[in-house]
Design a protein around this motif. Sequence first.
Motif, PDB file in Angstrom:
ATOM      1  N   TYR B  56       0.811  -1.218   0.000  1.00 26.37           N
ATOM      2  CA  TYR B  56       0.000   0.000   0.000  1.00 26.37           C
ATOM      3  C   TYR B  56       0.850   1.277   0.000  1.00 26.37           C
ATOM      4  N   GLU B  57       2.150   1.089   0.099  1.00 25.11           N
ATOM      5  CA  GLU B  57       2.998   2.291   0.146  1.00 25.11           C
ATOM      6  C   GLU B  57       3.452   2.747  -1.240  1.00 25.11           C
ATOM      7  N   ARG B  58       2.866   2.179  -2.298  1.00 27.28           N
ATOM      8  CA  ARG B  58       3.294   2.556  -3.652  1.00 27.28           C
ATOM      9  C   ARG B  58       2.776   3.951  -4.016  1.00 27.28           C
ATOM     10  N   GLU B 317      -7.072   4.466 -17.426  1.00 28.91           N
ATOM     11  CA  GLU B 317      -6.661   3.653 -16.289  1.00 28.91           C
ATOM     12  C   GLU B 317      -7.329   4.186 -15.031  1.00 28.91           C
ATOM     13  N   GLN B 318      -8.090   3.326 -14.370  1.00 32.40           N
ATOM     14  CA  GLN B 318      -8.666   3.687 -13.064  1.00 32.40           C
ATOM     15  C   GLN B 318      -7.971   2.824 -12.030  1.00 32.40           C
ATOM     16  N   ASN B 319      -7.227   3.454 -11.150  1.00 28.92           N
ATOM     17  CA  ASN B 319      -6.416   2.679 -10.220  1.00 28.92           C
ATOM     18  C   ASN B 319      -6.093   3.526  -9.000  1.00 28.92           C
ATOM     19  N   GLU B 336      -9.385   4.690  -4.619  1.00 30.43           N
ATOM     20  CA  GLU B 336      -8.817   4.517  -3.295  1.00 30.43           C
ATOM     21  C   GLU B 336      -8.125   3.166  -3.194  1.00 30.43           C
ATOM     22  N   PRO B 337      -7.111   3.042  -2.313  1.00 27.45           N
ATOM     23  CA  PRO B 337      -6.503   1.721  -2.117  1.00 27.45           C
ATOM     24  C   PRO B 337      -7.559   0.731  -1.621  1.00 27.45           C
ATOM     25  N   PHE B 338      -7.309  -0.527  -1.897  1.00 26.81           N
ATOM     26  CA  PHE B 338      -8.300  -1.562  -1.619  1.00 26.81           C
ATOM     27  C   PHE B 338      -8.834  -1.515  -0.182  1.00 26.81           C
ATOM     28  N   PHE B 339      -7.935  -1.335   0.786  1.00 21.51           N
ATOM     29  CA  PHE B 339      -8.388  -1.421   2.184  1.00 21.51           C
ATOM     30  C   PHE B 339      -9.399  -0.340   2.548  1.00 21.51           C
ATOM     31  N   MET B 340      -9.426   0.733   1.751  1.00 19.21           N
ATOM     32  CA  MET B 340     -10.362   1.823   2.063  1.00 19.21           C
ATOM     33  C   MET B 340     -11.737   1.594   1.460  1.00 19.21           C
ATOM     34  N   SER B 359     -14.947   3.917   1.875  1.00 24.72           N
ATOM     35  CA  SER B 359     -14.929   4.764   0.683  1.00 24.72           C
ATOM     36  C   SER B 359     -15.658   4.122  -0.494  1.00 24.72           C
ATOM     37  N   GLU B 360     -16.429   4.959  -1.208  1.00 23.19           N
ATOM     38  CA  GLU B 360     -17.137   4.474  -2.400  1.00 23.19           C
ATOM     39  C   GLU B 360     -16.544   5.117  -3.640  1.00 23.19           C
ATOM     40  N   LYS B 361     -15.369   5.695  -3.512  1.00 21.52           N
ATOM     41  CA  LYS B 361     -14.799   6.505  -4.591  1.00 21.52           C
ATOM     42  C   LYS B 361     -14.710   5.734  -5.908  1.00 21.52           C
TER      43      LYS B 361
END
Lengths: 398, 519
Positions: B56-58, B317-319, B336-340, B359-361
């Motif tokens: 997650y630090e990428r 790209e959606q990431n 958002e990152p997966f965990f969020m 998050s629903e982003k």
Amino acid sequence: MSRCYLAWAKDERIREKGADGGFVTATLVSALETGFIDIALVVAKKSVYEGIPVLTSNPEVVKECAGSLHGAPINLTKYVVEYAAEKRIGLPTKPCDARGIIEQAKRRQVNLDNIFMIGLNCGGTLHPLRMREMAADFYGLDPDSVVKEEIKEGKIFLVSKEAGGKEKETAIKIDELEQKGYGRRDACKSCVTKIPTSSDLACGNWGVPKGEEKKTFVEVLTAKGEAILKNAIDSGYVCIEEAPGEGIEMRRKIEAGMQKLAESWKERIDEVNALSRSGRFDFYVDALKNCIHCGACKEVCPVCACEKEAKCLDMNDERDSYAISMYNVLRIFHLMDSCIHCGQCEDVCPVDIPLTLIQRRFSERMQRHLGYTPGMSVDEKPPLYETELRWNAESMMK
Amino acid sequence: MKVISSICPGCSIGCGLYLAESKDGEANKMRVLHRKNAAVNEGKLCKFGTQLHTYYEREALNDTVDGSEVEQKEAIKEAKGRLKGMKPDELAFVALPGTVTNEEIVSLVALASEFGCENISFGLERFFRGIPEEARYIIEKGLPFSEVEKASRIILLFVDPFVHYPLLARRVLKAKKKGAKVVEVSFAKNERGIADETVLVEPVGLERIKEKKDLFEDSLIIGELTPYTDLQFFELMLWLNASTSSRLFLLKPFLNSTGAFLPGGNSKRRKDLFEIIDGIERGEIKALYLLETDLAGAMLGDERVTKTVSKLDLLIEQNAFRTPLSSTADITISSEPFFMKRGTIVNIEGRVLEVGGQSEKGLQITESMGKGRTYEEVHEEVKRKLGLAEISEFELAVKRKERSFEMAEPKVEIEERKGGEGYFLWYKTNPFFWNNGIQSKNFVEISPAAMRKLGLFRGDEVVIVQGERKGRMGFKISELPDYLILSESKMSIKPFEGLIAKVEMRRRDCETTQEKINC
Ligand SMILES: Cc1cc2nc3c(=O)[nH]c(=O)nc-3n(C[C@H](O)[C@H](O)[C@H](O)COP(=O)(O)OP(=O)(O)OC[C@H]3O[C@@H](n4cnc5c(N)ncnc54)[C@H](O)[C@@H]3O)c2cc1C
Ligand code: SF4
């Protein structure tokens, strides 16, 4: 014997929510509110099977976390090291939490002057998933219907919510459960440190006379313990009375009984004892060859103070074609004088290596030989520890 | 310190864990904690899970249009406009479901259909084609681990659970403790000796497994299915299952492989990942929407993918994070990152798990281009499709029912090594596993004979060559057939046959003095 009291929270809500009168919670709350500590580390209940460590300076959060969670086998040491090294912190400490913190203090990872350990006697914790299975298989309950659990008088009590909202209490003897492979974690069954004498206070229900429920038996062990207790009394958060002599005696007897039981568990759990010499060797190789080098055991170890650069990692090369890796061998030797047998490593091992048993087999003999019990006194240096020598060398170079 | 409950996105097992976030000065610090009440893994994690915080630090992706940073609203508007400008057949959507929720999948399918597009890939579509209807459940659904523990006979079919899915290894060990017989069918013996019996197969003799059909009777066969799995080999696995009284359990690398096909559906007309790449190569597909998918990073031979993708007229790209393709994408939209994420996934056992975030982003990006639904509406659709009333990690909500089916005997052809020369490289893992998150080993395993033949000494490196592709690695000596090289790491060598690749290997020569020192 140090000074012993029966104590409880003045605030009725805390007293009611607390495991045995809310003394621990009230003491932490008062320490936060009076600025005696900056932060408290407590365990929040998500369910009877899940507790989450919470680091907070909010007294209301501490109040919410009152109560004992036997199905939350966490060790709080690494949270203190990682998140509160610079702060004045107060926290409940089971014997293995306190022992971990003491070992970290010896390794200069934490400053003990800033840490107030409100010790909790501990008969042991249960693995939450085994507890769920136990609720279903032995208590005949839907595990999700269990809303409360308690361990007293040698029994595990589960309170479930029945249809219509009524609560039902079911109790089964721990012995009976443990004969069938349930009950406490193996590490807890064989742990002989039942009263956290290396904490600042030691709190529990052992020694509280019958009919005096909702009181905590408190033993004051250090000057820091005395100071935080005084702070709680002076600020009007807790009440205390002298512990009765028969309570003190009762507590001592229970402790001795529990220790005896733990010693017998050590024998029963140790399947290696019955093996021949070559059988023992095969046992170690069979167990350790499954290691996948995830490093989880090192991460959670409350005694290990090494960071990314550590002997066990540096001297292990996965390109070596040994059946078992140097990682495990080094960890066994490295922890031989200091392992407190808390079982955290085994809990997180993805391939179920019986690490507590293996570590114990090596370290207990060594610790006995060296006359050293880790985690009991900050003044006792781990016999295999070399830091002081290095410090001397450094000061000579200056 | 804020502790949140989360799911590891490293593979289809979906281990539960906590992420502890705290402030370290200005920076956020994250740490993984073990969640012992997690139904899937009891608090245990593999190497990837233990180090999940580094994943997650990428570097985060930003919102851009044609290389310029814009407000997210504008990037979304531009994406929608440009997608609308394309013909349906020219569009493709790819979501390798490693970090995609059920809700996002349902939303993406709806978005594609808004544009009349059928080209959606979750990575495994081609395996559905040409197989009996009754066999589809094997791709769609996995098996509860309790079934693995209960099995009396387990066949590990080219799967080393210690490498591929370590959290499965303990279940196999438990089954063994209860008396199960474990048989491995493999190119090489498992170094940890998990199997009671090893049936060694030569790559060129893969076909001959059929003669050993009896071995599979009354077994639980554990294999793996990835986008790279060879189709013939996949058919062989199905055939072995169809023609014996066995069960076939296929592990998959993507966390939400099960969720992708159940709520996401799978019309047989959908294109497969490789067909989409070929379509781009041929100029038929002109626009590609990548949802949480590091396409170049995950595939072997990134350069080819990068080159192919450069032929597109439109790459969106959606990431949450930047990928090697981000700098060439026409539009990038940050999620958002997966965990969020707020949402659910289905793990390989059939447990519906909540990701744990709020998050629903990401979902709202696709919804704002498509149907404009709320989270609750999409979530209801997921529940309907999965037939769920409540969500509990302790329920095996997606159940599988064994069905019998008939399969024609498949042919498996592996190219011979020329004159017995050269080597076969066997990837013991696949590049999709762990979301290409950590490079696990910097060495390959070779036989003592190969070491002697190449004159290797400790510390040397080997160069593995496949046409123009080359990989440089350290080596470890293992008990292997002379011609076999095992790799747990990604290299640019492509496995021609899904499992293995024919390669050359030589000692890496050090020309300069500096190189010699580095060697
Ligand atoms: C696992 C466990 C086993 C115990 N076994 C015994 C025993 O055998 N004999 C005995 O005399 N006493 C035992 N105790 C102590 C006893 O249950 C009470 O905690 C103690 O008497 C203090 O009561 P209190 O009302 O003052 O505590 P409270 O005011 O209720 O405060 C208890 C504090 O402990 C924290 N806590 C809860 N669960 C855990 C956990 N798993 N690990 C660390 N901290 C936790 C809570 O967050 C809270 O801050 C045990 C406690 C625990 C947690
Ligand atoms: S990668 Fe798979 S096995 Fe490893 S921790 Fe993540 S989900 Fe579990």
